[in-house]
Design an enzyme around this catalytic site. Structure first.
Site, PDB file in Angstrom:
ATOM      1  N   PRO A   1     -13.320  -5.172   9.078  1.00  0.00           N
ATOM      2  CA  PRO A   1     -12.208  -5.725   9.868  1.00  0.00           C
ATOM      3  C   PRO A   1     -12.373  -7.221  10.130  1.00  0.00           C
ATOM      4  CG  PRO A   1     -13.457  -4.098  11.155  1.00  0.00           C
ATOM      5  CD  PRO A   1     -14.051  -4.122   9.786  1.00  0.00           C
TER       6      PRO A   1
ATOM      7  N   GLU B   1     -21.326   1.377  13.544  1.00  0.00           N
ATOM      8  CA  GLU B   1     -20.797   0.271  14.341  1.00  0.00           C
ATOM      9  C   GLU B   1     -20.687  -1.020  13.506  1.00  0.00           C
ATOM     10  OE1 GLU B   1     -19.557   0.773  17.188  1.00  0.00           O
ATOM     11  OE2 GLU B   1     -19.169  -1.319  17.705  1.00  0.00           O
TER      12      GLU B   1
ATOM     13  N   ARG C   1      -3.405  -1.308 -10.094  1.00  0.00           N
ATOM     14  CA  ARG C   1      -2.010  -1.238 -10.566  1.00  0.00           C
ATOM     15  C   ARG C   1      -1.546  -2.562 -11.178  1.00  0.00           C
ATOM     16  NH1 ARG C   1       1.894  -3.160  -7.533  1.00  0.00           N
ATOM     17  NH2 ARG C   1       3.473  -1.574  -7.931  1.00  0.00           N
TER      18      ARG C   1
ATOM     19  N   ASP D   1       7.897  -6.327  -7.457  1.00  0.00           N
ATOM     20  CA  ASP D   1       7.250  -5.683  -6.305  1.00  0.00           C
ATOM     21  C   ASP D   1       7.501  -6.470  -5.039  1.00  0.00           C
ATOM     22  OD1 ASP D   1       5.963  -3.721  -7.709  1.00  0.00           O
ATOM     23  OD2 ASP D   1       4.001  -4.718  -7.740  1.00  0.00           O
TER      24      ASP D   1
HETATM   25  N1  ADE Z   1     -13.554  -1.035   7.975  1.00  0.00           N
HETATM   26  C1  ADE Z   1     -13.139  -0.686   9.209  1.00  0.00           C
HETATM   27  N2  ADE Z   1     -11.953  -1.209   9.489  1.00  0.00           N
HETATM   28  C2  ADE Z   1     -11.563  -1.922   8.388  1.00  0.00           C
HETATM   29  C3  ADE Z   1     -10.423  -2.694   8.051  1.00  0.00           C
HETATM   30  N3  ADE Z   1      -9.413  -2.875   8.894  1.00  0.00           N
HETATM   31  N4  ADE Z   1     -10.385  -3.267   6.837  1.00  0.00           N
HETATM   32  C4  ADE Z   1     -11.422  -3.121   5.983  1.00  0.00           C
HETATM   33  N5  ADE Z   1     -12.516  -2.417   6.252  1.00  0.00           N
HETATM   34  C5  ADE Z   1     -12.597  -1.808   7.433  1.00  0.00           C
END
Ligand code: ADE
Length: 247
Positions: free
Chosen positions: A90, A117, A155, A170
């Site tokens: 994230p 975590e 793709r 697309d």
């Molecule tokens: N792992 C946990 N959340 C994620 C996300 N939003 N994007 C990529 N990998 C992740």
């Protein structure tokens, strides 16, 4: 023929089996356009209990993926290759159409799925070359994010979608969303199909599709229009929408 090799390092290889054995991902593998392999990080734990996580220094909840097992796994899979090693996280840069296109040009990608975590920062410093996020929310692990990235990249490899692939139209390919689509029957629950689509005038159909794409983008994601590639005709149509949005 452009092909791509994708290696995934994960604690849950079985999560990839179903998705990678169906539909377009299977077709890509079957045609030899995609060479896909998973590698279980636990096999590189280096201890008899296959333990790959530990408590965070400084306290706090959750467990952290240990650096030794992960770096060993990456080194073994990478071997002599100079492939990008991408951690799904994230905290990564956002996955967009541009990022997917850039990755689709590579001959090989190594994807690393974090879990728990987080991942010990030293493993990231030593062995990861890129971090990618699929959106501003947190998943329980990187596996689903890796599958999203793989689908978006594969793709785009020429031949995967075959003749049906109109990737240039697309959503996001040129910075706009796609407009509506219709197929048979000609009438459904009292709703018809726009006349232009059955007119046989290809230039008119193209013009209508472009305008629908612009209208939808203007309505739903006006932020995209700031970076989209727009012709003079596109700009004139958008100006018309601003003046008379209902038309
Ligand atoms: N792992 C946990 N959340 C994620 C996300 N939003 N994007 C990529 N990998 C992740």
């Amino acid at each position: 023929m452009k092909t791509i090799k994708i290696d995934v390092l994960t604690l849950f290889p079985a999560m990839f089996s179903a998705v990678m054995s169906e539909s377009m991902m299977w077709k890509a593998r079957d045609l030899g356009l995609l060479d896909f392999q998973t590698h279980d990080i636990r096999n590189y734990a280096g201890n008899k209990h296959h333990k790959v996580d530990d408590a965070p220094y400084g306290g706090g909840g959750g467990m952290i993926l240990k650096p030794d097992a992960l770096v060993r796994a990456i080194d073994a899979v990478k071997a002599e290759d100079s492939a990008p090693v991408i951690l799904l996280s994230p905290q990564g840069r956002p996955l967009t159409h541009e990022v997917a296109s850039e990755l689709a040009k590579q001959p090989r990608l190594i994807l690393v799925c974090g879990h728990y975590e987080g991942v010990d920062e030293r493993a990231i410093e030593l062995a990861i070359s890129d971090e990618i996020s699929i959106g501003d929310y947190v998943l329980t692990g990187g596996e689903l994010a890796a599958l999203v990235l793989i689908d978006a990249v594969v793709r785009l490899i020429p031949g995967v979608l075959g003749a049906v692939g109109a990737q240039h139209r697309d959503s996001h390919a040129d910075g706009t969303l796609e407009g509506p689509h219709y197929t048979r029957p000609a009438e459904f629950c009292g709703l018809g199909v726009p006349d232009v689509l059955t007119s046989g005038h290809h230039a008119e159909v193209d013009r209508w599709r472009r305008q629908q794409a612009l209208k939808r983008t203007w309505e739903r994601r006006p932020d995209l229009l700031e970076k989209a590639t727009l012709s003079d005709d596109d700009r004139a149509y958008l100006a018309q929408l601003e003046d008379a949005p209902g038309d």
